[in-house]
Design a protein around this motif. Sequence first.
Motif, PDB file in Angstrom:
ATOM      1  N   ARG A 178      76.925   7.062 136.249  1.00  0.00           N
ATOM      2  CA  ARG A 178      77.486   6.697 137.565  1.00  0.00           C
ATOM      3  C   ARG A 178      77.836   7.928 138.394  1.00  0.00           C
ATOM      4  N   GLN A 179      78.032   9.060 137.723  1.00  0.00           N
ATOM      5  CA  GLN A 179      78.349  10.310 138.428  1.00  0.00           C
ATOM      6  C   GLN A 179      77.130  11.201 138.633  1.00  0.00           C
ATOM      7  N   ARG A 180      75.954  10.698 138.320  1.00  0.00           N
ATOM      8  CA  ARG A 180      74.727  11.501 138.392  1.00  0.00           C
ATOM      9  C   ARG A 180      74.391  11.916 139.823  1.00  0.00           C
ATOM     10  N   ASP A 181      73.567  12.928 139.936  1.00  0.00           N
ATOM     11  CA  ASP A 181      72.989  13.323 141.219  1.00  0.00           C
ATOM     12  C   ASP A 181      71.782  12.422 141.444  1.00  0.00           C
ATOM     13  N   ARG A 182      71.884  11.499 142.356  1.00  0.00           N
ATOM     14  CA  ARG A 182      70.843  10.484 142.553  1.00  0.00           C
ATOM     15  C   ARG A 182      69.524  11.075 143.031  1.00  0.00           C
ATOM     16  N   ASP A 183      69.557  12.285 143.572  1.00  0.00           N
ATOM     17  CA  ASP A 183      68.324  12.932 144.015  1.00  0.00           C
ATOM     18  C   ASP A 183      67.636  13.702 142.891  1.00  0.00           C
ATOM     19  N   GLU A 184      68.392  14.067 141.884  1.00  0.00           N
ATOM     20  CA  GLU A 184      67.854  14.923 140.819  1.00  0.00           C
ATOM     21  C   GLU A 184      67.692  14.207 139.483  1.00  0.00           C
ATOM     22  N   ASP A 185      68.666  13.378 139.123  1.00  0.00           N
ATOM     23  CA  ASP A 185      68.693  12.776 137.794  1.00  0.00           C
ATOM     24  C   ASP A 185      67.938  11.445 137.767  1.00  0.00           C
ATOM     25  N   VAL A 186      67.090  11.282 136.762  1.00  0.00           N
ATOM     26  CA  VAL A 186      66.344  10.033 136.606  1.00  0.00           C
ATOM     27  C   VAL A 186      66.803   9.333 135.335  1.00  0.00           C
ATOM     28  N   LEU A 187      66.488   8.055 135.239  1.00  0.00           N
ATOM     29  CA  LEU A 187      66.953   7.250 134.107  1.00  0.00           C
ATOM     30  C   LEU A 187      66.567   7.852 132.764  1.00  0.00           C
ATOM     31  N   ASP A 188      65.357   8.416 132.665  1.00  0.00           N
ATOM     32  CA  ASP A 188      64.894   8.979 131.391  1.00  0.00           C
ATOM     33  C   ASP A 188      65.728  10.175 130.920  1.00  0.00           C
ATOM     34  N   ASP A 189      66.562  10.735 131.803  1.00  0.00           N
ATOM     35  CA  ASP A 189      67.431  11.849 131.423  1.00  0.00           C
ATOM     36  C   ASP A 189      68.659  11.382 130.648  1.00  0.00           C
ATOM     37  N   PHE A 190      68.853  10.083 130.539  1.00  0.00           N
ATOM     38  CA  PHE A 190      70.062   9.538 129.941  1.00  0.00           C
ATOM     39  C   PHE A 190      69.744   8.737 128.676  1.00  0.00           C
ATOM     40  N   SER A 191      70.720   8.657 127.800  1.00  0.00           N
ATOM     41  CA  SER A 191      70.613   7.800 126.625  1.00  0.00           C
ATOM     42  C   SER A 191      70.923   6.361 127.010  1.00  0.00           C
ATOM     43  N   TYR A 192      70.472   5.431 126.158  1.00  0.00           N
ATOM     44  CA  TYR A 192      70.800   4.006 126.294  1.00  0.00           C
ATOM     45  C   TYR A 192      70.320   3.451 127.640  1.00  0.00           C
ATOM     46  N   ARG A 193      69.058   3.705 127.945  1.00  0.00           N
ATOM     47  CA  ARG A 193      68.508   3.294 129.244  1.00  0.00           C
ATOM     48  C   ARG A 193      68.597   1.792 129.465  1.00  0.00           C
ATOM     49  N   TYR A 194      68.478   1.000 128.402  1.00  0.00           N
ATOM     50  CA  TYR A 194      68.613  -0.460 128.534  1.00  0.00           C
ATOM     51  C   TYR A 194      70.012  -0.838 129.011  1.00  0.00           C
ATOM     52  N   PHE A 195      70.995   0.001 128.675  1.00  0.00           N
ATOM     53  CA  PHE A 195      72.389  -0.278 129.044  1.00  0.00           C
ATOM     54  C   PHE A 195      72.662   0.140 130.485  1.00  0.00           C
ATOM     55  N   LEU A 196      71.879   1.095 130.982  1.00  0.00           N
ATOM     56  CA  LEU A 196      72.120   1.651 132.311  1.00  0.00           C
ATOM     57  C   LEU A 196      71.257   1.017 133.393  1.00  0.00           C
ATOM     58  N   MET A 197      70.200   0.326 133.019  1.00  0.00           N
ATOM     59  CA  MET A 197      69.212  -0.162 133.984  1.00  0.00           C
ATOM     60  C   MET A 197      69.835  -0.929 135.142  1.00  0.00           C
ATOM     61  N   ASP A 198      70.777  -1.800 134.847  1.00  0.00           N
ATOM     62  CA  ASP A 198      71.379  -2.654 135.893  1.00  0.00           C
ATOM     63  C   ASP A 198      72.795  -2.234 136.238  1.00  0.00           C
ATOM     64  N   ALA A 199      73.185  -1.037 135.761  1.00  0.00           N
ATOM     65  CA  ALA A 199      74.584  -0.608 135.978  1.00  0.00           C
ATOM     66  C   ALA A 199      74.834  -0.315 137.452  1.00  0.00           C
TER      67      ALA A 199
END
Length: 199
Positions: A178-199
Amino acid sequence: MFAFERPACPDYLSGSWEELGLRYEAEKAENEAYKFQWTARFRYENTRQLLNEMTQGHCAFCDGGDLGAMSRETIEHFKPKSRAEFRRFAYQWENLYPCCDQCQSQKREDFDEQLLVADEIGYQFDDYFIVDYINGELQPNPLATDENQRRAQITLELYGLNIAIRLQCRKKELRRYRQRDRDEDVLDDFSYRYFLMDA
């Protein structure tokens, strides 16, 4: 579990996995104490790298990222090589997955035909699971079919996907996401992508 596609078996393995598996099966039949080894023909480093690329460096089961940095990187035998009926699949490309320490130590040598794997044709997270963003839990989707709910429950149990440390890690990763840089950070940079997809 985050869906991914498995590439075709590498040529060096497609021509040898069955022979290697049958040899391992024969060795175990002759001497139960025989220890499994990755052989030179298996090309462990090449195979490990290809498996890692398949999941973008995430565990195939919990989707924890940074394998090799956050967790020891292992190759998981989905159908356990220790069980006599699966020994011939010990080197089979389709039976091998990149896996974190935690998932491997939770599952150990257990197996159930209903166990899910995220490269199964047609697999979609929502067909099996829902997430609870308050406590970090994964739960069987109550709107799924009875069979899919059963498969989800078996998977949660065998891989220990709701043990306390998992819940903490998911909630921590959600805060980071939720604190990511939306221009730089992509979902694949994070763990538990299934948990973050709809966050």
